[in-house]
Design a protein around this motif. Structure first.
Motif, PDB file in Angstrom:
ATOM      1  N   ILE A 202     -29.878  24.757   8.083  1.00  0.00           N
ATOM      2  CA  ILE A 202     -30.101  26.197   8.161  1.00  0.00           C
ATOM      3  C   ILE A 202     -31.463  26.561   7.582  1.00  0.00           C
ATOM      4  O   ILE A 202     -32.210  27.363   8.141  1.00  0.00           O
ATOM      5  CB  ILE A 202     -28.969  26.957   7.441  1.00  0.00           C
ATOM      6  CG1 ILE A 202     -27.686  26.784   8.250  1.00  0.00           C
ATOM      7  CG2 ILE A 202     -29.303  28.417   7.271  1.00  0.00           C
ATOM      8  CD1 ILE A 202     -26.438  27.143   7.508  1.00  0.00           C
ATOM      9  N   MET A 203     -31.794  25.907   6.472  1.00  0.00           N
ATOM     10  CA  MET A 203     -33.091  26.174   5.865  1.00  0.00           C
ATOM     11  C   MET A 203     -34.222  25.885   6.853  1.00  0.00           C
ATOM     12  O   MET A 203     -35.186  26.632   6.970  1.00  0.00           O
ATOM     13  CB  MET A 203     -33.266  25.330   4.600  1.00  0.00           C
ATOM     14  CG  MET A 203     -32.413  25.826   3.446  1.00  0.00           C
ATOM     15  SD  MET A 203     -32.375  24.685   2.073  1.00  0.00           S
ATOM     16  CE  MET A 203     -33.796  25.208   1.162  1.00  0.00           C
ATOM     17  N   ARG A 204     -34.055  24.784   7.569  1.00  0.00           N
ATOM     18  CA  ARG A 204     -35.077  24.398   8.544  1.00  0.00           C
ATOM     19  C   ARG A 204     -35.176  25.474   9.639  1.00  0.00           C
ATOM     20  O   ARG A 204     -36.262  25.874  10.031  1.00  0.00           O
ATOM     21  CB  ARG A 204     -34.680  23.062   9.158  1.00  0.00           C
ATOM     22  CG  ARG A 204     -35.796  22.264   9.729  1.00  0.00           C
ATOM     23  CD  ARG A 204     -35.412  20.791   9.754  1.00  0.00           C
ATOM     24  NE  ARG A 204     -34.100  20.577  10.330  1.00  0.00           N
ATOM     25  CZ  ARG A 204     -33.886  20.453  11.642  1.00  0.00           C
ATOM     26  NH1 ARG A 204     -34.884  20.511  12.474  1.00  0.00           N
ATOM     27  NH2 ARG A 204     -32.679  20.260  12.097  1.00  0.00           N
ATOM     28  N   VAL A 206     -34.307  28.681   9.591  1.00  0.00           N
ATOM     29  CA  VAL A 206     -34.787  30.008   9.223  1.00  0.00           C
ATOM     30  C   VAL A 206     -36.218  29.946   8.689  1.00  0.00           C
ATOM     31  O   VAL A 206     -36.772  30.976   8.320  1.00  0.00           O
ATOM     32  CB  VAL A 206     -33.871  30.720   8.201  1.00  0.00           C
ATOM     33  CG1 VAL A 206     -32.477  30.864   8.766  1.00  0.00           C
ATOM     34  CG2 VAL A 206     -33.864  29.991   6.878  1.00  0.00           C
ATOM     35  N   ALA A 208     -37.566  27.870   6.123  1.00  0.00           N
ATOM     36  CA  ALA A 208     -37.889  27.545   4.731  1.00  0.00           C
ATOM     37  C   ALA A 208     -38.980  26.482   4.745  1.00  0.00           C
ATOM     38  O   ALA A 208     -38.992  25.609   5.607  1.00  0.00           O
ATOM     39  CB  ALA A 208     -36.655  27.032   4.010  1.00  0.00           C
TER      40      ALA A 208
ATOM     41  N   PRO B  76     -42.537  26.200   9.799  1.00  0.00           N
ATOM     42  CA  PRO B  76     -41.676  27.180   9.124  1.00  0.00           C
ATOM     43  C   PRO B  76     -42.073  28.615   9.425  1.00  0.00           C
ATOM     44  O   PRO B  76     -41.227  29.470   9.654  1.00  0.00           O
ATOM     45  CB  PRO B  76     -41.867  26.845   7.642  1.00  0.00           C
ATOM     46  CG  PRO B  76     -42.188  25.405   7.633  1.00  0.00           C
ATOM     47  CD  PRO B  76     -43.005  25.161   8.871  1.00  0.00           C
ATOM     48  N   ARG B  79     -40.777  29.624  12.733  1.00  0.00           N
ATOM     49  CA  ARG B  79     -39.325  29.814  12.772  1.00  0.00           C
ATOM     50  C   ARG B  79     -38.893  31.084  12.061  1.00  0.00           C
ATOM     51  O   ARG B  79     -37.798  31.591  12.304  1.00  0.00           O
ATOM     52  CB  ARG B  79     -38.622  28.595  12.167  1.00  0.00           C
ATOM     53  CG  ARG B  79     -38.827  27.368  13.045  1.00  0.00           C
ATOM     54  CD  ARG B  79     -37.976  26.207  12.631  1.00  0.00           C
ATOM     55  NE  ARG B  79     -38.267  25.062  13.488  1.00  0.00           N
ATOM     56  CZ  ARG B  79     -38.208  23.793  13.093  1.00  0.00           C
ATOM     57  NH1 ARG B  79     -37.850  23.526  11.858  1.00  0.00           N
ATOM     58  NH2 ARG B  79     -38.485  22.825  13.923  1.00  0.00           N
ATOM     59  N   ARG B  80     -39.745  31.585  11.173  1.00  0.00           N
ATOM     60  CA  ARG B  80     -39.407  32.847  10.523  1.00  0.00           C
ATOM     61  C   ARG B  80     -39.444  34.008  11.506  1.00  0.00           C
ATOM     62  O   ARG B  80     -38.916  35.075  11.232  1.00  0.00           O
ATOM     63  CB  ARG B  80     -40.367  33.117   9.357  1.00  0.00           C
ATOM     64  CG  ARG B  80     -40.034  32.242   8.169  1.00  0.00           C
ATOM     65  CD  ARG B  80     -41.010  32.385   7.031  1.00  0.00           C
ATOM     66  NE  ARG B  80     -40.917  31.189   6.195  1.00  0.00           N
ATOM     67  CZ  ARG B  80     -41.374  31.109   4.955  1.00  0.00           C
ATOM     68  NH1 ARG B  80     -41.958  32.145   4.405  1.00  0.00           N
ATOM     69  NH2 ARG B  80     -41.245  29.993   4.274  1.00  0.00           N
ATOM     70  N   MET B  82     -38.190  33.685  14.474  1.00  0.00           N
ATOM     71  CA  MET B  82     -37.137  33.418  15.452  1.00  0.00           C
ATOM     72  C   MET B  82     -35.788  33.319  14.752  1.00  0.00           C
ATOM     73  O   MET B  82     -35.686  32.806  13.648  1.00  0.00           O
ATOM     74  CB  MET B  82     -37.421  32.102  16.185  1.00  0.00           C
ATOM     75  CG  MET B  82     -38.844  32.047  16.730  1.00  0.00           C
ATOM     76  SD  MET B  82     -39.190  30.530  17.571  1.00  0.00           S
ATOM     77  CE  MET B  82     -38.763  30.998  19.216  1.00  0.00           C
ATOM     78  N   PHE B 103     -28.744  33.830   2.019  1.00  0.00           N
ATOM     79  CA  PHE B 103     -29.315  32.474   1.972  1.00  0.00           C
ATOM     80  C   PHE B 103     -30.571  32.369   2.842  1.00  0.00           C
ATOM     81  O   PHE B 103     -31.582  31.796   2.442  1.00  0.00           O
ATOM     82  CB  PHE B 103     -28.247  31.478   2.437  1.00  0.00           C
ATOM     83  CG  PHE B 103     -28.665  30.040   2.357  1.00  0.00           C
ATOM     84  CD1 PHE B 103     -28.624  29.356   1.158  1.00  0.00           C
ATOM     85  CD2 PHE B 103     -29.088  29.355   3.491  1.00  0.00           C
ATOM     86  CE1 PHE B 103     -28.992  28.025   1.077  1.00  0.00           C
ATOM     87  CE2 PHE B 103     -29.466  28.021   3.415  1.00  0.00           C
ATOM     88  CZ  PHE B 103     -29.411  27.366   2.203  1.00  0.00           C
ATOM     89  N   VAL B 107     -34.210  31.397   0.901  1.00  0.00           N
ATOM     90  CA  VAL B 107     -34.957  30.157   1.090  1.00  0.00           C
ATOM     91  C   VAL B 107     -36.329  30.390   1.707  1.00  0.00           C
ATOM     92  O   VAL B 107     -37.124  29.462   1.805  1.00  0.00           O
ATOM     93  CB  VAL B 107     -34.163  29.130   1.923  1.00  0.00           C
ATOM     94  CG1 VAL B 107     -32.878  28.763   1.209  1.00  0.00           C
ATOM     95  CG2 VAL B 107     -33.889  29.649   3.320  1.00  0.00           C
ATOM     96  N   ILE B 108     -36.603  31.612   2.156  1.00  0.00           N
ATOM     97  CA  ILE B 108     -37.989  31.880   2.549  1.00  0.00           C
ATOM     98  C   ILE B 108     -38.644  32.799   1.521  1.00  0.00           C
ATOM     99  O   ILE B 108     -39.668  33.429   1.784  1.00  0.00           O
ATOM    100  CB  ILE B 108     -38.107  32.462   3.973  1.00  0.00           C
ATOM    101  CG1 ILE B 108     -37.318  33.768   4.090  1.00  0.00           C
ATOM    102  CG2 ILE B 108     -37.610  31.465   5.014  1.00  0.00           C
ATOM    103  CD1 ILE B 108     -37.597  34.496   5.394  1.00  0.00           C
TER     104      ILE B 108
END
Lengths: 294, 229
Positions: A202-204, A206, A208, B76, B79-80, B82, B103, B107-108
């Motif tokens: 999930i981190m990947r 979104v 992170a 990254p 992907r932020r 999307m 979450f 994490v960002i």
């Protein structure tokens, strides 16, 4: 960086793989302990070299029936010789005293040795220890009251090569253990990454950052490395208190073996800690790069 | 917005390409159905847009950025912009609804204040107000998918990719999910949805891109799932 988040991830990771974590910490501790021992022996060797090489290089043992004239002739020869930097006379009584001190741990040996069994001698320091044969030639064995001339340096060389061997063997075992520790760390990290694959996936997705995803794993390994290092230092302290200071108390007091002092352990402790933390972190990082898609 | 130019993707294990010389363009704010049988290349299409994989040949452009030449540490950032939704929801089982959504922001590195404000907002939008403290297993499938959509949308992405989001849901629940995706689309977010669900495709009448054996065999605005169904 959200410190709380990262730390709670680290704690969860360590708890989830408790057995692997313990194995990782113990192997790291043993490896680092041996490394520390190797470093302490190395320090001891250089201390001993200072003690011995400075003191005595050649011993001239006198015969039992040496006359006073012969003795002063030898002394005169020594003080005139350009090869001799300094010398010391040791009488039978002094020799016995030193013997008693050296072997205070073995009273039977001391009891069974009559006070006059040890020869009197001149302890000679040479300007250049390499010139031993030239000096020995001037005092032929069995003549003019000389019983035997001995190159202590030669004996010391052999002693030190033995100690060097012990140091090398310790470090070699430490290296093998370190290899085992590194493989275990790598394994544990792979397992931890597998356990947390949902989170990291999930981190990947979104977005992170790589560091955010990897840091908990690297810190996990580094923390285990640090605990291992602390255990290793604890082991060294115990070894000093329970073994070196007790069993080797006699020879240390007599000045035969240099003591392992706290300063030496204090110097080595940060080296061990840095090695433990650094190696574990690097092993974790490499593992993540090679085996784990984050 | 999104552009594929002569994109071919070969996987080492397979002789047939997963995508075979695919070219298409998707504009900002579009709602696109990606249809086709299993193995037709739908998932590969979505993976390439996320730069989960690189094309063997051809160029992929997303938000004006050419993904082929994009370096790893820029991924990254891409992907932020999307959001992703999957058939199997992919929620974290040991976290509550609110924590699952938070979450994605934690994490960002979003500030706490923002998270506290935004999470209830988005939960309300997906119709989960009052369920913030539930764990995923206490929710129905449809509700779990709403959590996943909330998580995908909470950072206001430019593009929402949905890989068979209704695949595990009954028709009625699916309809609710589609209404939600439509609502998200109306905020200006481009939605690309891979699906097998012809009821949905037929009733929505949006653009349909059909893939067959890795090639685009149909691209129709206001399309239906297929003729003769």
């Amino acid at each position: 960086m959200r410190v709380n988040f990262v730390l709670s991830e680290v704690a969860t990771g360590l708890r989830r793989n408790l057995t692997m974590t313990v194995a990782m910490i113990l192997t790291t501790a043993i490896s680092l302990g041996l490394m520390g021992t190797g470093l302490l022996i190395a320090g001891m060797i250089s201390d001993m070299k200072e003690i011995y090489y400075d003191k005595v290089q050649v011993s001239i043992f006198l015969a039992d029936d040496v006359t006073a004239e012969q003795r002063s002739a030898i002394e005169a020869q020594l003080s005139d010789s350009p090869e001799v930097a300094g010398y010391l006379y040791e009488s039978k009584e002094e020799a016995y005293e030193r013997f008693q001190q050296q072997f205070s741990q073995q009273p039977e040996l001391v009891e069974n040795t009559p006070p006059d069994a040890l020869p009197e001698s001149f302890r000679v320091e040479l300007v250049n220890p390499e010139r031993y044969p030239v000096v020995a030639e001037q005092f032929p064995n069995g003549q003019n009251g000389v019983d035997q001339v001995r190159d202590e340096g030669d004996f010391l060389d052999r002693l030190f090569s033995l100690l060097n061997g012990a140091r090398n063997a310790t470090i070699a075992v430490a290296v093998v253990q370190a290899l085992a520790a590194l493989l275990l760390i790598s394994n544990t990290i792979q397992l931890a990454a597998f356990n947390r694959r949902n989170e990291t996936n999930i981190m990947r997705l979104v977005g992170a950052s790589r560091w955010y995803t990897q840091l908990p794993f690297i810190l996990e390994a580094a923390l285990a490395g640090l605990i291992g290092a602390l255990l290793a230092v604890g082991g060294l302290v115990l070894t000093k208190v329970l073994f070196v200071d007790k069993t080797l108390a006699g020879p240390i007091k007599a000045g035969i073996i240099p003591p392992v002092d706290w300063a030496a352990i204090a110097t080595i402790a940060p080296v061990i800690a840095a090695a433990g933390v650094g190696l574990a972190a690097v092993a974790a990082y490499v593992t993540l790069r090679l085996y784990v898609r984050l | 917005m999104i552009e594929l130019q002569h994109v071919t993707k070969l996987y080492p294990a397979s002789a047939r390409p997963a995508l075979d010389d695919v070219s298409t363009e998707i504009d900002k704010g579009e709602f696109v159905f990606l249809i086709g049988s299993s193995g037709s290349g739908k998932s590969t299409f979505l993976r390439l847009l996320l730069k989960e994989d690189d094309p063997t040949r051809g160029t992929v452009v997303v938000n004006g950025k050419t993904l082929n030449t994009m370096s790893k540490w820029q991924v990254p950032k891409l992907r932020r912009t999307m959001g992703c939704v999957f058939q199997d929801f992919r929620l974290l089982r040991n976290r509550t609804v609110a924590e699952n959504v938070a979450f994605a922001l934690e994490v960002i590195n979003k500030p706490h204040r923002t998270i506290k404000r935004v999470v209830p907002e988005v939960l309300e939008m997906v119709g989960l107000e009052g369920k913030a403290a539930r764990l995923p297993h206490e929710l129905s499938g449809g509700e779990q998918q709403r959590v996943a959509i909330a998580r995908a949308f909470v950072n206001r992405p430019l593009v929402l990719l949905a890989d068979e989001p209704t695949g595990n849901l009954d028709p009625e629940t699916s309809e609710g999910i589609m209404l939600l995706l439509e609502r998200i689309n109306r905020t200006g977010t481009t939605v690309i949805m891979a699906t097998h669900d012809y009821h949905i495709v037929d009733s929505m009448r949006r653009r349909v891109i059909e893939l067959n054996g890795g090639q685009i065999t149909r691209d129709q605005s206001r399309g239906v799932y297929g003729v003769g169904r």
